[in-house]
Every structure is written in structure tokens, then in C-alpha cells.
Design a protein around this motif. Structure first.
Motif, PDB file in Angstrom:
ATOM      1  N   ALA A 183      36.381  51.930  42.252  1.00 41.99           N
ATOM      2  CA  ALA A 183      36.940  51.841  43.550  1.00 41.99           C
ATOM      3  C   ALA A 183      35.798  51.441  44.534  1.00 41.99           C
ATOM      4  N   ALA A 184      34.675  52.419  44.263  1.00 40.97           N
ATOM      5  CA  ALA A 184      33.586  52.379  45.293  1.00 40.97           C
ATOM      6  C   ALA A 184      32.842  51.367  44.807  1.00 40.97           C
ATOM      7  N   LYS A 185      32.741  51.011  43.743  1.00 45.89           N
ATOM      8  CA  LYS A 185      31.939  49.845  43.397  1.00 45.89           C
ATOM      9  C   LYS A 185      32.473  48.388  43.912  1.00 45.89           C
ATOM     10  N   ARG A 186      33.562  48.474  43.866  1.00 47.53           N
ATOM     11  CA  ARG A 186      34.487  47.263  44.512  1.00 47.53           C
ATOM     12  C   ARG A 186      33.908  47.156  45.632  1.00 47.53           C
ATOM     13  N   ALA A 187      34.135  48.278  46.388  1.00 46.23           N
ATOM     14  CA  ALA A 187      33.606  48.191  47.949  1.00 46.23           C
ATOM     15  C   ALA A 187      32.335  47.923  48.285  1.00 46.23           C
TER      16      ALA A 187
ATOM     17  N   LEU B 188      28.544  48.242  35.839  1.00 43.73           N
ATOM     18  CA  LEU B 188      29.863  48.663  36.169  1.00 43.73           C
ATOM     19  C   LEU B 188      30.450  47.618  37.222  1.00 43.73           C
ATOM     20  N   SER B 189      29.585  47.373  38.231  1.00 42.34           N
ATOM     21  CA  SER B 189      29.799  46.097  39.183  1.00 42.34           C
ATOM     22  C   SER B 189      29.762  44.666  38.277  1.00 42.34           C
ATOM     23  N   ALA B 190      29.007  44.718  37.244  1.00 44.29           N
ATOM     24  CA  ALA B 190      29.070  43.447  36.322  1.00 44.29           C
ATOM     25  C   ALA B 190      30.413  43.418  35.874  1.00 44.29           C
ATOM     26  N   LEU B 191      30.764  44.501  35.417  1.00 44.91           N
ATOM     27  CA  LEU B 191      32.109  44.443  34.616  1.00 44.91           C
ATOM     28  C   LEU B 191      33.356  44.194  35.636  1.00 44.91           C
ATOM     29  N   ILE B 192      33.053  44.538  36.792  1.00 43.32           N
ATOM     30  CA  ILE B 192      34.402  44.257  37.844  1.00 43.32           C
ATOM     31  C   ILE B 192      34.191  42.744  37.954  1.00 43.32           C
ATOM     32  N   THR B 193      32.997  42.281  38.211  1.00 41.55           N
ATOM     33  CA  THR B 193      33.186  40.666  38.418  1.00 41.55           C
ATOM     34  C   THR B 193      33.193  39.965  37.318  1.00 41.55           C
ATOM     35  N   ALA B 194      33.008  40.283  36.147  1.00 42.99           N
ATOM     36  CA  ALA B 194      32.966  39.414  35.000  1.00 42.99           C
ATOM     37  C   ALA B 194      34.193  38.716  34.820  1.00 42.99           C
TER      38      ALA B 194
ATOM     39  N   ASP C  90      41.463  47.338  36.296  1.00 39.62           N
ATOM     40  CA  ASP C  90      40.928  48.731  36.595  1.00 39.62           C
ATOM     41  C   ASP C  90      41.004  49.634  35.325  1.00 39.62           C
ATOM     42  N   VAL C  91      42.011  49.678  34.784  1.00 38.86           N
ATOM     43  CA  VAL C  91      42.265  50.633  33.742  1.00 38.86           C
ATOM     44  C   VAL C  91      41.636  50.033  32.539  1.00 38.86           C
ATOM     45  N   GLU C  92      41.109  48.918  32.576  1.00 36.08           N
ATOM     46  CA  GLU C  92      40.277  48.406  31.311  1.00 36.08           C
ATOM     47  C   GLU C  92      38.844  48.530  31.654  1.00 36.08           C
ATOM     48  N   ILE C  93      38.416  48.498  33.049  1.00 33.39           N
ATOM     49  CA  ILE C  93      37.027  48.845  33.405  1.00 33.39           C
ATOM     50  C   ILE C  93      36.700  50.055  33.009  1.00 33.39           C
ATOM     51  N   VAL C  94      37.562  51.124  33.541  1.00 33.95           N
ATOM     52  CA  VAL C  94      37.377  52.441  33.271  1.00 33.95           C
ATOM     53  C   VAL C  94      37.411  52.857  31.836  1.00 33.95           C
ATOM     54  N   ALA C  95      38.246  52.255  30.973  1.00 36.49           N
ATOM     55  CA  ALA C  95      38.266  52.533  29.636  1.00 36.49           C
ATOM     56  C   ALA C  95      36.767  52.044  28.983  1.00 36.49           C
TER      57      ALA C  95
END
Length: 402
Positions: free
Chosen positions: A196-200, A207-213, A222-227
Motif C-alpha cells: 500500500a505504501a509503495k502504491r502511494a 516491489l514497485s516494479a511488480l505493482i506496475t508490471a 495485491d494478494v499476488e504481489i504479496v505472495a
């Protein structure tokens, strides 16, 4: 015989000498049922059978694939979320989709660019070690180096790293189910907040790269990123720490091989043989038979769990001549230290890089390093997946530049 896998279970001797145990099983009963985590599983130890099993679509990672199609949706996963969403727990098409997205962020270029930082971390850790008193190489070097690297790669704050190391050990070693679920929940809770912090406030970490991939608009949930973060944190330092520790133990017994570390062109082949000989991940995570089948001529019923032993395969004389002998000059082509097929280790390049740097830096700085305890006094972790002493006391001796 010391270190055998008896007819019904992994014995205490297995934790001390799994290679002897796997050799006995490979010779006497290469596909055999053993006790494992309160149930039964088929242990497969010959190279040809293991390599074939790693790519056999009839061996699924999700046990629900063994059920009639009408029952699958209502059945719970074998592991609690988010562990049930890890790549190591998924089959195609879910695995194919997630791996394609994650690979965009975990590129060979990104790993290669890490070498200067890995070297800097190694030297910082070695600078802080005492020369003339026993030091635990596991706690002060082998665990810390890959943990710092993977946490920096992901963007995990420094203050949380010791706790992540503790939790990942719980998740990999043999432990009671309540403790496993508690550790999984604790790690997941923290990572959910971090996502959540990286999204903001995105940064240049993985981790930010995974969010934007994304792939044509498809993104990781989100659950896939955490996993994925959990998997990278666990696998990203545990197997490397085990590999560094056991490689140091091996090289202390082989001065000629150790001298190769001083020649950079020889280091990759030395590390590759260490990977084959030691097999940092001795056994792959469980697979499940989706239909009646045979492995090595042995019938395996639908629904049965199967453990493919990469450690057993890597010392199979049918594939590698005199396989129990450590030989940096041999061809290691086809070794299975990182698995094979669609589930081949995503972080293989990072493990190689960290192993090369960690070993070369350690012995260059401390050429007189020696073990400070009798091997018989070492206590080993109780894990079927990794083999390493809990602590490894050494005396480093005078620094080469001091």
C-alpha cells in the motif's frame, strides 16, 4: 547405515547427512513412499525420473487438480493465503500468467547490475568481523548478505530484515502447523502494508516494479504481489545462505579448489559444481498426481503427493561420473540445482552472483579461515528442503590486507 531413508520415514540421520540418505534410497528403492508432515509422499531420487517429473503436466502443484472438476472450486488450497498464490503453488494457466508478469520486473539486466552492490555488502560485512575469535559465519555473513540484497531489491526497510529472516526460517523448516500459519500471517500483514505504501509513493525497487508490471492491461492483484514478495524474500535469501555456508565447509576441505577463487575466470565453473554437489534445495516442493501414472516403473495413484529430489538427481551416477566426488573440472551440464521446466528457479542468476561474490570476497580477505568446531558438534536444521548447520563457528585469522 548412517543417513538412510528407512521404509516409512525420514530418520534423524537424514538431517545430518541427507546425501547419504538419498544415495541409499536411489540405489535400493528410487521411487518409494515415506512419511512426510503427517502424511505419505512418494520420494523420487533418480535423475531421469526427477527431470521427467519436473516437466510432467500430470504432476500438479495445486492438489485441487487431482479432484473431479465439479469439486475443485469448493475445495480449499493446501496452504493459507497468500502462500497459496505463490508461483511454486500454481499450475498453468495461472502460473503462466503470473510468471510472465513477474519476469518483466526480475530481469537478467537488473540482476547483473547488482554485482557492485553485492560486492559492497560483502566487504562491509567482512570489515565488521573479528579476526581472532570464533564467529558464527551463518548469522554474521551467510544469512545477512543475501537478506540485505533481496530486501534492497524489493524495497524492504532495513529495520524489518532480521524479523523477515526469522519468519522465513519458520516457513521453510519443519514446524507445527499453527506456527507456520502464524508466521505466514505476520509476514503477509507487513507486506500488505508495504505494498500500500509503495502504491502511494513508488520508488525504483522491485516491489514497485511488480505493482506496475502489466501485460495488455493485466496486472498482479495485491494478494499476488504479496505472495510474490514472500516467495522472493524466502527463496531469495534462504537457499543462498545455505549455499554459502555449505560451500565454505566444502572449500575448507579442498585447498586446491579454494585457490580457484583467486582466478575470476574459474569462479563460475567452481560455483556451478558446488551447486550440483551441494544442491541448495535438496527436494522440490510437493507435486500431486492428477491421474494414475508410473514413475520409474512404480505405479503412483491419482491424488498421491510426489517429492522430486533434485539433490538425489544431482548425485546420480547414471548422469554424473563419480557423482559424490567434488570436481570443479567436470561438466555440470543438466544439473537440477535450480529445477527444470516452467518452475525453474526465477532467481537462479542472483544465487549464482551472490555465491561467486560471497565466496571470493571471504577467502580473499581471510585466506587462513578455519572451522572452530568439530563437525560432529554441528546441529543441523530439520528441513527436507534445505540442509545446513544452524550455526557454523569459524576463526577467520589475519586479514590478507592487514
Amino acid at each position: 547405515m548412517t543417513g538412510t531413508v528407512r521404509g516409512d520415514s525420514f530418520t534423524d540421520d537424514y538431517w545430518r547427512d541427507p546425501h547419504a540418505a538419498l544415495a541409499w534410497a536411489r540405489e535400493h528403492s528410487p521411487v518409494r513412499e515415506v512419511d512426510f508432515e503427517g502424511g505419505r509422499t512418494w520420494l523420487v531420487t533418480r535423475y531421469a525420473d526427477v527431470r521427467a517429473g519436473l516437466v510432467d503436466p500430470r504432476l500438479a502443484k495445486d492438489w485441487r487438480s487431482t479432484l473431479p472438476e465439479a469439486e475443485r472450486a469448493a475445495a480449499p488450497p493446501a496452504l493459507p493465503a497468500p502462500m497459496s498464490h505463490m508461483l511454486t503453488s500454481l499450475d498453468p494457466p495461472e502460473h503462466t500468467r503470473l510468471r510472465a508478469l513477474v519476469t518483466q520486473a526480475f530481469t537478467a539486466r537488473r540482476v547483473a547490475e547488482l554485482r557492485p552492490r553485492v560486492e559492497a555488502v560483502a566487504h562491509e560485512l567482512l570489515d565488521a568481523l573479528p579476526e581472532d575469535e570464533p564467529v558464527d559465519l551463518v548469522a554474521r555473513y551467510a544469512i545477512v548478505l543475501p537478506m540485505v540484497v533481496i530486501c534492497e531489491l524489493l524495497g524492504v526497510p532495513e529495520l524489518e530484515r532480521d524479523e523477515f529472516a526469522r519468519l522465513s526460517t519458520v516457513l521453510i523448516d519443519e514446524c507445527p502447523e499453527p506456527e507456520l500459519r502464524r508466521a505466514s500471517a505476520q509476514m503477509a500483514d507487513y507486506l500488505e502494508g508495504l505494498v500500500a505504501a509503495k502504491r502511494a509513493a513508488p520508488d525504483d525497487a522491485l516491489l514497485s516494479a511488480l505493482i506496475t508490471a502489466s501485460d495488455e492491461g493485466d496486472r498482479l492483484s495485491d494478494v499476488e504481489i504479496v505472495a510474490m514478495a514472500m516467495l522472493l524474500l524466502m527463496a531469495g535469501h534462504e537457499t543462498t545462505a545455505v549455499f554459502i555456508t555449505n560451500s565454505v565447509r566444502a572449500l575448507l576441505a579442498d585447498p586446491a579448489a579454494r585457490e580457484r577463487l583467486a582466478s575470476p575466470p574459474e569462479v563460475p565453473s567452481l560455483v556451478e559444481e558446488l551447486l550440483r554437489w551441494l544442491s541448495p534445495a535438496l527436494n522440490a516442493s510437493l507435486r500431486f498426481a492428477t491421474e494414475d501414472l508410473e514413475i520409474g516403473g512404480v505405479p503412483i495413484p491419482r491424488g498421491a503427493s510426489v517429492m522430486l529430489s533434485t539433490g538425489g538427481a544431482n548425485r546420480d551416477p547414471a548422469q554424473f561420473a563419480d557423482p559424490a566426488r567434488f570436481d570443479p573440472d567436470r561438466s555440470t551440464a543438466g544439473h537440477l540445482a535450480f529445477g527444470h521446466g516452467i518452475h525453474r528457479c526465477l532467481g537462479a542468476a542472483l544465487v549464482r552472483l551472490e555465491g561467486e561474490v560471497a565466496l571470493a570476497a571471504l577467502f580473499a580477505r581471510f585466506p587462513h579461515l578455519r572451522a572452530a568446531a568439530d563437525p560432529a558438534e554441528l546441529t543441523f536444521r530439520r528441513s527436507v528442503h534445505v540442509h545446513a548447520p544452524r550455526t557454523f563457528p569459524v576463526v577467520l585469522g589475519p586479514r590478507a590486507n592487514g
